[in-house]
Scaffold this active site. Structure first.
Site, PDB file in Angstrom:
ATOM      1  N   LYS A 166       0.822  -1.226   0.000  1.00  0.00           N
ATOM      2  CA  LYS A 166       0.000   0.000   0.000  1.00  0.00           C
ATOM      3  C   LYS A 166       0.849   1.266   0.000  1.00  0.00           C
ATOM      4  O   LYS A 166       0.342   2.340  -0.281  1.00  0.00           O
ATOM      5  CB  LYS A 166      -0.897   0.022   1.239  1.00  0.00           C
ATOM      6  CG  LYS A 166      -1.965  -1.030   1.233  1.00  0.00           C
ATOM      7  CD  LYS A 166      -3.040  -0.708   2.258  1.00  0.00           C
ATOM      8  CE  LYS A 166      -4.037  -1.825   2.362  1.00  0.00           C
ATOM      9  NZ  LYS A 166      -3.833  -2.668   3.535  1.00  0.00           N
ATOM     10  N   TYR A 174      -5.667  -8.602  14.088  1.00  0.00           N
ATOM     11  CA  TYR A 174      -6.433  -9.793  14.387  1.00  0.00           C
ATOM     12  C   TYR A 174      -7.900  -9.483  14.112  1.00  0.00           C
ATOM     13  O   TYR A 174      -8.430  -8.550  14.704  1.00  0.00           O
ATOM     14  CB  TYR A 174      -6.274 -10.247  15.837  1.00  0.00           C
ATOM     15  CG  TYR A 174      -6.788 -11.664  15.986  1.00  0.00           C
ATOM     16  CD1 TYR A 174      -6.012 -12.754  15.604  1.00  0.00           C
ATOM     17  CD2 TYR A 174      -8.077 -11.886  16.438  1.00  0.00           C
ATOM     18  CE1 TYR A 174      -6.500 -14.051  15.691  1.00  0.00           C
ATOM     19  CE2 TYR A 174      -8.566 -13.187  16.520  1.00  0.00           C
ATOM     20  CZ  TYR A 174      -7.771 -14.251  16.153  1.00  0.00           C
ATOM     21  OH  TYR A 174      -8.253 -15.532  16.219  1.00  0.00           O
ATOM     22  N   PRO A 223      -5.984 -11.204  10.892  1.00  0.00           N
ATOM     23  CA  PRO A 223      -5.216 -10.719   9.742  1.00  0.00           C
ATOM     24  C   PRO A 223      -5.902 -11.164   8.445  1.00  0.00           C
ATOM     25  O   PRO A 223      -6.815 -11.981   8.480  1.00  0.00           O
ATOM     26  CB  PRO A 223      -3.879 -11.452   9.910  1.00  0.00           C
ATOM     27  CG  PRO A 223      -4.236 -12.731  10.592  1.00  0.00           C
ATOM     28  CD  PRO A 223      -5.445 -12.429  11.471  1.00  0.00           C
ATOM     29  N   HIS A 278       0.011 -15.895   8.172  1.00  0.00           N
ATOM     30  CA  HIS A 278       1.452 -16.161   8.353  1.00  0.00           C
ATOM     31  C   HIS A 278       1.911 -14.940   9.142  1.00  0.00           C
ATOM     32  O   HIS A 278       1.699 -13.798   8.694  1.00  0.00           O
ATOM     33  CB  HIS A 278       2.166 -16.229   6.994  1.00  0.00           C
ATOM     34  CG  HIS A 278       3.651 -16.335   7.140  1.00  0.00           C
ATOM     35  ND1 HIS A 278       4.347 -17.499   6.896  1.00  0.00           N
ATOM     36  CD2 HIS A 278       4.585 -15.428   7.533  1.00  0.00           C
ATOM     37  CE1 HIS A 278       5.635 -17.298   7.125  1.00  0.00           C
ATOM     38  NE2 HIS A 278       5.799 -16.036   7.522  1.00  0.00           N
ATOM     39  N   HIS A 334       2.969 -11.700  10.590  1.00  0.00           N
ATOM     40  CA  HIS A 334       3.605 -10.489  10.059  1.00  0.00           C
ATOM     41  C   HIS A 334       3.237  -9.313  10.951  1.00  0.00           C
ATOM     42  O   HIS A 334       2.183  -9.305  11.583  1.00  0.00           O
ATOM     43  CB  HIS A 334       3.191 -10.244   8.603  1.00  0.00           C
ATOM     44  CG  HIS A 334       1.716 -10.195   8.387  1.00  0.00           C
ATOM     45  ND1 HIS A 334       0.936 -11.330   8.253  1.00  0.00           N
ATOM     46  CD2 HIS A 334       0.857  -9.161   8.310  1.00  0.00           C
ATOM     47  CE1 HIS A 334      -0.333 -10.986   8.080  1.00  0.00           C
ATOM     48  NE2 HIS A 334      -0.408  -9.670   8.129  1.00  0.00           N
ATOM     49  N   VAL A 335       4.137  -8.340  10.965  1.00  0.00           N
ATOM     50  CA  VAL A 335       3.958  -7.185  11.852  1.00  0.00           C
ATOM     51  C   VAL A 335       3.968  -5.926  11.000  1.00  0.00           C
ATOM     52  O   VAL A 335       4.784  -5.790  10.089  1.00  0.00           O
ATOM     53  CB  VAL A 335       5.120  -7.113  12.880  1.00  0.00           C
ATOM     54  CG1 VAL A 335       4.857  -6.015  13.901  1.00  0.00           C
ATOM     55  CG2 VAL A 335       5.336  -8.443  13.563  1.00  0.00           C
TER      56      VAL A 335
HETATM   57  O1  G7M Z   1      -4.448  -7.498   7.513  1.00  0.00           O
HETATM   58  P1  G7M Z   1      -3.085  -8.074   7.445  1.00  0.00           P
HETATM   59  O2  G7M Z   1      -2.342  -7.924   8.730  1.00  0.00           O
HETATM   60  O3  G7M Z   1      -3.065  -9.506   6.974  1.00  0.00           O
HETATM   61  O4  G7M Z   1      -2.300  -7.198   6.373  1.00  0.00           O
HETATM   62  C1  G7M Z   1      -1.717  -7.716   5.223  1.00  0.00           C
HETATM   63  C2  G7M Z   1      -0.920  -6.599   4.560  1.00  0.00           C
HETATM   64  O5  G7M Z   1      -0.169  -7.179   3.518  1.00  0.00           O
HETATM   65  C3  G7M Z   1      -1.754  -5.490   3.948  1.00  0.00           C
HETATM   66  O6  G7M Z   1      -1.372  -4.245   4.518  1.00  0.00           O
HETATM   67  C4  G7M Z   1      -1.417  -5.562   2.452  1.00  0.00           C
HETATM   68  O7  G7M Z   1      -1.314  -4.291   1.846  1.00  0.00           O
HETATM   69  C5  G7M Z   1      -0.085  -6.257   2.446  1.00  0.00           C
HETATM   70  N1  G7M Z   1       0.135  -7.029   1.228  1.00  0.00           N
HETATM   71  C6  G7M Z   1      -0.746  -7.858   0.631  1.00  0.00           C
HETATM   72  N2  G7M Z   1      -0.176  -8.413  -0.457  1.00  0.00           N
HETATM   73  C7  G7M Z   1      -0.847  -9.368  -1.326  1.00  0.00           C
HETATM   74  C8  G7M Z   1       1.099  -7.942  -0.577  1.00  0.00           C
HETATM   75  C9  G7M Z   1       2.151  -8.170  -1.509  1.00  0.00           C
HETATM   76  O8  G7M Z   1       2.065  -8.946  -2.470  1.00  0.00           O
HETATM   77  N3  G7M Z   1       3.313  -7.501  -1.258  1.00  0.00           N
HETATM   78  C10 G7M Z   1       3.454  -6.641  -0.203  1.00  0.00           C
HETATM   79  N4  G7M Z   1       4.623  -6.017  -0.053  1.00  0.00           N
HETATM   80  N5  G7M Z   1       2.475  -6.410   0.684  1.00  0.00           N
HETATM   81  C11 G7M Z   1       1.293  -7.056   0.507  1.00  0.00           C
END
Ligand code: G7M
Length: 317
Positions: free
Chosen positions: A185, A247, A249, A253, A255-256
Site C-alpha cells: 500500500k 487480528y 489478519p 502467516h 507479520h507485523v
Molecule cells: O491485515 P493483514 O495484517 O493480513 O495485512 C496484510 C498486509 O499485507 C496489507 O497491509 C497488504 O497491503 C499487504 N500485502 C498484501 N499483499 C498481497 C502484498 C504483496 O504482495 N506484497 C506486499 N509487499 N504487501 C502485501
C-alpha cells in the site's frame, strides 16, 4: 504490475511455486472489461473495481495519489487547465486538470482474483465478534485451514522470488529472523506515510493466537532490529513508528505492521490492531495470554467466518 499469462500452469504446492518467467508488463487496460464498482471509498479516494481479463476475474484498486513535495510547484504552469466552477468576490473554485505526470493514479491489480478477493473489496456491513479460545478452535481454525486467502505472495517474498529488490532489512535466522519490506500500500514516496511489513521466516505461526512466551525472542528481535533498520534507512526514530499486528489478519502467516505515526490508514482501529509492545508485555505476564483470551474483532457480513459463527450459534443476527 504483471499479468500471469493464461497458459501459466497451476502451482503444485506453495513452496515449489515458480512465478511464470514470461510475466507480461501491462501498459494499458485494453484487455480488461469493467464488471462492477465494488466500493467507492471517498476518504481514501480509492475505487475498488471488479473486472474481467481473458475470461478470468480481476480486482483493481485505483487510488488518487498524494501530492509529491518535489513536483507540486509544477502544478502552477500553463500546462494546467482550469475550468471555473464558482466566483464570488475574492473567492473562486476550479476543476483543475494538470499534465498527466502530476495526475497519476496508483493501481493495485489482483489477477486472477478469487471470489474471496471480490468479497473482501465489496462495500458491506461489519459485525463485532467476541471469539473465545473455544470458538477459535471450533470455528476459526477450520476456517483458516479451508477458506483463508493463500499465503503464496508471502512465500514468494521469503524465497526471494518476488520483491527481493525492495527488502529493507533481513535477519535470516530460522527461529527469530524476518524480512522487512514496504507494504504494497505504500508508494515509497513520502516517508511520513511509511508503511512496512516484517514477515517472519518461521512458517508455523499463523497469528497472535499462536503466540506464547517461547516466541518472545522473535517478537523482541522484530521490534529492535525493525526499528533499527528504519532509523538507519529513513532517519525516523522509534517513537514515530506504530508497530502492530492485525487480528484477524488477512493472511495467516505471522507479520507485523510498521507504520509512521502520521499515516492515516484504516487498520489500526481498536477492533483490529494489537500493538507489538502490548503483545510482548501480555505474554511476559502470562505465557498463554493469547491462547486463552477472548479476542474481539470486526468481520465483514459476507465473510465466511461471519457465516461460520452464525451457523455455530455463537452470534445472532
Ligand atoms: O491485515 P493483514 O495484517 O493480513 O495485512 C496484510 C498486509 O499485507 C496489507 O497491509 C497488504 O497491503 C499487504 N500485502 C498484501 N499483499 C498481497 C502484498 C504483496 O504482495 N506484497 C506486499 N509487499 N504487501 C502485501
Amino acid at each position: 504490475m504483471a499479468v500471469e499469462p493464461s497458459s501459466a500452469k497451476k502451482r503444485k504446492t506453495e513452496d515449489d511455486f515458480e512465478p511464470p518467467g514470461n510475466y507480461e508488463k501491462l501498459s494499458s487496460f485494453a484487455e480488461f472489461e469493467f464488471c462492477k464498482l465494488l466500493k467507492n471509498d471517498m476518504r481514501s479516494k480509492t475505487a475498488f473495481i471488479h473486472a474481467k481479463c481473458r475470461g478470468k476475474e480481476a480486482v483493481l484498486l485505483m487510488e488518487k495519489r498524494a501530492f509529491e513535495p518535489k513536483t507540486v510547484q509544477n502544478l502552477l504552469s500553463e500546462k494546467t487547465e482550469l475550468v471555473e466552477t464558482l466566483k464570488n468576490d475574492i473567492y473562486s473554485t476550479y476543476n483543475t486538470y494538470p499534465e498527466k505526470e502530476l495526475n497519476g493514479l496508483k493501481t493495485t491489480l489482483i489477477f486472477p482474483a478469487t471470489s474471496h478477493h471480490i468479497m473482501k473489496y465489496t462495500e458491506q456491513d461489519f459485525h463485532i465478534i467476541h471469539e473465545s479460545a473455544g470458538d477459535y478452535n471450533k470455528i476459526t481454525l477450520p476456517y483458516i485451514k479451508n477458506k483463508a486467502l493463500s499465503n503464496q505472495w508471502v512465500y514468494n517474498i521469503l524465497n526471494k522470488k518476488t520483491e527481493a529488490d525492495r527488502i529493507i532489512f533481513e535477519d535470516s535466522c530460522s527461529e527469530t529472523g524476518f524480512i522487512l519490506l514496504p507494504d504494497m500500500k505504500w508508494d515509497r514516496q513520502d516517508v511520513t506515510a511509511l508503511y512496512l511489513q516484517a514477515i517472519v521466516h518461521r512458517r508455523d505461526i499463523m497469528s497472535i493466537r499462536d503466540l506464547d512466551k517461547s516466541h518472545l525472542p522473535l517478537l523482541r528481535n522484530i521490534s529492535e532490529k525493525g526499528l533499527g533498520a528504519i532509523k538507519e534507512k529513513f532517519g525516523i526514530p522509534g517513537n514515530k513508528i506504530r508497530i502492530y499486528f492485525h487480528y484477524q489478519p488477512s493472511y495467516y502467516h505471522l507479520h507485523v505492521h510498521f507504520a509512521h505515526i502520521k499515516l492515516d490508514n484504516p487498520g489500526f482501529e481498536a477492533d483490529r490492531a494489537h500493538l507489538l509492545m502490548d503483545v510482548i508485555e501480555n505474554i511476559e505476564t502470562k505465557s498463554l495470554y493469547y491462547k486463552e483470551k477472548t479476542l474481539v474483532f470486526k468481520v465483514r457480513e459476507d465473510d465466511i467466518l461471519y457465516k461460520d459463527f452464525l451457523d455455530h450459534g455463537c452470534i445472532h443476527k
